[in-house]
Design an enzyme around this catalytic site. Structure first.
Site, short mmCIF file in Angstrom:
data_model
loop_
_atom_site.label_atom_id
_atom_site.label_comp_id
_atom_site.label_asym_id
_atom_site.label_seq_id
_atom_site.Cartn_x
_atom_site.Cartn_y
_atom_site.Cartn_z
NE ARG A 129 36.81 53.49 13.33
CZ ARG A 129 37.35 54.12 12.29
NH1 ARG A 129 38.33 53.52 11.62
NH2 ARG A 129 36.94 55.30 11.94
CE LYS A 151 39.38 48.37 35.44
NZ LYS A 151 38.96 48.45 36.87
CD GLU A 193 47.26 45.10 43.10
OE1 GLU A 193 46.30 44.31 43.22
OE2 GLU A 193 47.12 46.32 42.91
CE LYS A 234 42.93 41.84 36.70
NZ LYS A 234 43.77 43.05 36.70
CD GLU A 244 35.57 47.49 37.90
OE1 GLU A 244 35.32 48.57 38.41
OE2 GLU A 244 36.72 47.11 37.62
NE ARG A 248 38.11 43.41 35.54
CZ ARG A 248 38.70 43.34 34.36
NH1 ARG A 248 38.06 42.83 33.33
NH2 ARG A 248 39.92 43.79 34.18
CG ASN A 252 38.42 48.07 41.92
OD1 ASN A 252 39.46 48.05 41.29
ND2 ASN A 252 37.25 48.30 41.34
CG HIS A 255 42.77 48.89 44.02
ND1 HIS A 255 43.01 47.71 44.68
CD2 HIS A 255 43.61 48.90 42.94
CE1 HIS A 255 43.95 47.03 44.04
NE2 HIS A 255 44.33 47.73 42.99
CG HIS A 259 42.89 54.17 42.95
ND1 HIS A 259 41.91 53.70 42.11
CD2 HIS A 259 43.99 53.42 42.71
CE1 HIS A 259 42.41 52.70 41.39
NE2 HIS A 259 43.67 52.52 41.74
CG HIS A 274 48.93 50.79 42.24
ND1 HIS A 274 47.74 51.46 42.39
CD2 HIS A 274 48.61 49.49 42.02
CE1 HIS A 274 46.73 50.60 42.27
NE2 HIS A 274 47.24 49.40 42.05
#
Length: 372
Positions: A129, A151, A193, A234, A244, A248, A252, A255, A259, A274
């Protein structure tokens, strides 16, 4: 690490209360990793997750550093590539972490690029956990983006990064020496990036990159400065919106389109990685903003000119091989946005914003035009 190297280290603090952590940026950090971890964290056992490309280069040095600091470690070496972000390899990683008897105050250490960082963070977030997590990113892309912010996740047949958890690292060690082993293509992909942070809300940083990108590529103080500025950018966004729920999403930029293009190439890195998808996506985002009369076409041309100058692809036609029709790309975009057509658009360089309820017919028309 000698005194000169130590003086070159930059620290970016991420103030998230009890989940706060430091990002250390500079040369020689892998050989100092054990000392840095031991001085900050209590655990004395670690599972180091890496891949078949990175392990021969840096695993021995990292393990030696951990041994010297009195940290027992077990290595988990996974295949390299985007397809490793799968349930199959996640299960392998979790089993190996448990075999290493890593407890909650011990840690998983991600030694690798974004794929390893994302998968390792997910494993660290769900084993027992949640155990402590240390990022040792070895690509430019992971140093400025995926290693920061918590993330984590894996890919699904429905899209990229759709399964995962938020699990902040306890420490990030961005060793800039390792970037010298990257191919030119990998470094360029990471640079996309870096440029993104200027395009989101730091026009002065983007202008600095336009003037200094050759020095960033060459290494030295300019490279450290660019990475530190990116990590700070960031960190600021993550602190303001950790999970997010709002701003936030600006991270993206590029992206949504990127993506979709990655999915369209079945995550085949020989065709598209990427950062290259993000590069094309950022140009598309600026062009779509101009199409919607939100920004000047000159801004889109400026963005494309810089990304092309550093050697990045900027057009869908730059991707080798055939792409599926625009309608298929549109399906991937809808899935990527959880069924809502929310885009990161711009009013100019460094003036990005979250645009809700973008008309679907405008997007499909734009994709058809750009696909031709």
């Amino acid at each position: 690490m000698n005194a000169t190297s130590a003086s070159a280290i930059r620290t970016v603090h991420v103030p998230l209360g009890e989940r706060a952590y430091d990002i250390l940026i500079g040369p020689g950090l892998i050989v100092r990793a054990g000392a840095e971890i031991a001085s900050r964290l209590k655990g004395r056992k670690a599972a180091v997750i890496t891949d078949e490309n990175v392990a021969p280069l840096y695993l021995k040095a990292l393990v030696a550093s951990l041994d010297e600091a009195g940290i027992a470690s077990a290595a988990v070496v996974l295949p390299a590539g985007e397809k490793t972000k799968s349930f199959e390899h996640l299960i392998t990683a979790c089993d190996k972490v448990l075999e290493a008897r890593v407890e909650r105050n011990d840690y998983v250490i991600a030694l690798g690029g974004g794929v390893i960082g994302d998968l390792s963070g997910f494993a660290a977030g769900i084993v027992r956990r949640g155990v402590r997590f240390v990022q040792v990113p070895t690509s430019l892309l992971s140093q400025v983006d995926s290693s920061v912010g918590g993330k984590t996740g894996i890919n699904s047949r429905h899209g990229k990064n759709l399964i995962g958890v938020f699990h902040q690292p306890d420490l990030v060690l961005a060793d800039t020496d390792v970037l010298n082993s990257l191919s030119a293509r990998e470094f360029r992909a990471g640079y996309a990036e870096v440029a993104k942070y200027g395009l989101i809300d730091k026009p002065d940083f983007f202008a600095w990159l336009e003037a200094n990108w050759k020095a960033v590529f060459a290494g030295g103080s300019a490279r450290i400065e660019a990475i530190a500025a990116s990590c700070q950018a960031k960190a600021d966004v993550v602190v303001a919106d950790e999970r997010e729920n709002g701003q936030r999403a600006l991270l993206n930029l590029g992206h949504t389109f990127g993506h979709a293009l990655e999915a369209a190439t079945a995550y085949d890195s020989s065709r598209l990685v990427h950062g290259e998808g993000v590069s094309i996506g950022m140009v598309l985002a600026h062009e779509f903003s101009a199409r919607m009369n939100l920004a000047s076409p000159d801004d889109a041309r400026r963005v494309e000119r810089h990304l092309k100058e550093v050697g990045l692809p900027t057009r869908m036609s730059d991707i080798p091989g055939e792409l599926p029709p625009a309608e298929t790309l549109m399906d991937a975009i809808a899935q990527d946005k959880n069924g809502k057509l929310t885009f990161i658009l711009t009013r100019g360089v460094g003036q990005s914003f979250v645009a809700d309820d973008v008309p679907a017919f405008e997007v499909i028309s734009f994709l058809q035009e750009k696909h031709a």
